[in-house]
Design a protein around this motif. Structure first.
Motif, PDB file in Angstrom:
ATOM      1  N   UNK A  84      33.815  35.288  48.583  1.00 23.56           N
ATOM      2  CA  UNK A  84      33.997  36.324  47.420  1.00 23.56           C
ATOM      3  C   UNK A  84      33.841  37.516  47.712  1.00 23.56           C
ATOM      4  N   UNK A  85      32.938  37.823  48.963  1.00 24.18           N
ATOM      5  CA  UNK A  85      32.758  39.263  49.163  1.00 24.18           C
ATOM      6  C   UNK A  85      34.094  39.819  49.937  1.00 24.18           C
ATOM      7  N   UNK A  86      34.840  38.835  50.647  1.00 18.07           N
ATOM      8  CA  UNK A  86      35.958  39.486  51.261  1.00 18.07           C
ATOM      9  C   UNK A  86      37.200  39.572  50.471  1.00 18.07           C
ATOM     10  N   UNK A  87      37.275  39.026  49.163  1.00 20.95           N
ATOM     11  CA  UNK A  87      38.535  39.273  48.436  1.00 20.95           C
ATOM     12  C   UNK A  87      38.745  40.584  48.156  1.00 20.95           C
ATOM     13  N   UNK A  88      40.054  41.014  48.302  1.00 23.07           N
ATOM     14  CA  UNK A  88      40.446  42.421  47.739  1.00 23.07           C
ATOM     15  C   UNK A  88      40.036  42.856  46.529  1.00 23.07           C
ATOM     16  N   UNK A  89      39.582  44.111  46.215  1.00 27.12           N
ATOM     17  CA  UNK A  89      39.594  44.618  45.069  1.00 27.12           C
ATOM     18  C   UNK A  89      40.348  45.728  44.616  1.00 27.12           C
ATOM     19  N   UNK A  90      41.327  45.489  44.483  1.00 24.69           N
ATOM     20  CA  UNK A  90      42.440  46.539  44.398  1.00 24.69           C
ATOM     21  C   UNK A  90      42.310  47.426  42.969  1.00 24.69           C
ATOM     22  N   UNK A  91      41.706  46.535  42.072  1.00 29.59           N
ATOM     23  CA  UNK A  91      41.885  47.068  40.749  1.00 29.59           C
ATOM     24  C   UNK A  91      40.222  47.157  40.253  1.00 29.59           C
ATOM     25  N   UNK A  92      39.240  47.063  41.118  1.00 25.15           N
ATOM     26  CA  UNK A  92      37.920  46.948  40.500  1.00 25.15           C
ATOM     27  C   UNK A  92      37.666  45.619  39.917  1.00 25.15           C
ATOM     28  N   UNK A  93      38.109  44.475  40.464  1.00 27.76           N
ATOM     29  CA  UNK A  93      37.753  43.211  39.838  1.00 27.76           C
ATOM     30  C   UNK A  93      36.409  42.917  40.186  1.00 27.76           C
ATOM     31  N   UNK A  94      35.828  41.965  39.337  1.00 31.63           N
ATOM     32  CA  UNK A  94      34.425  41.211  39.587  1.00 31.63           C
ATOM     33  C   UNK A  94      34.862  39.963  39.870  1.00 31.63           C
ATOM     34  N   UNK A  95      35.010  39.593  41.279  1.00 31.45           N
ATOM     35  CA  UNK A  95      35.240  38.114  41.781  1.00 31.45           C
ATOM     36  C   UNK A  95      33.973  37.250  41.590  1.00 31.45           C
ATOM     37  N   UNK A  96      34.215  36.053  41.342  1.00 29.10           N
ATOM     38  CA  UNK A  96      32.873  34.915  41.167  1.00 29.10           C
ATOM     39  C   UNK A  96      33.307  33.587  42.093  1.00 29.10           C
TER      40      UNK A  96
END
Length: 92
Positions: free
Chosen positions: A47-59
């Protein structure tokens, strides 16, 4: 290009292989991703490695698919707290 900003996706089997590739692509396209799997350490790392191109909060949600009742309960609680998912990828 597809724009998934504002959409949530739940991806099963998400720590490796096709599930991981799908989760990365969904996040890259702007979606917020919930990783689903049974290895909590791997889920936390991924989850820490996922792209956050739009400021997403992944869980992530840690649950083994071999117990469908527990999976249904845990997923329902997660969705009630964080909102519905519009995309489901089942790669287990």
């Amino acid at each position: 290009m597809i724009d998934l900003r504002g959409l949530r996706a739940m991806v099963g089997g998400a720590t490796q292989g096709i599930g991981w590739a799908a989760a990365c692509k969904l996040a890259e396209l702007g979606g917020t991703v919930v990783l689903l799997g049974r290895d909590e350490a791997a889920l936390a790392r991924r989850v820490a490695e996922l792209p956050r191109s739009d400021g997403q909060t992944h869980r992530y949600l840690c649950q083994d698919f071999s117990d469908p009742e527990a999976l249904a309960e845990k997923a329902a609680a997660h969705l009630a707290e964080f909102g519905d998912c519009t995309i489901l990828v089942n790669s287990r």
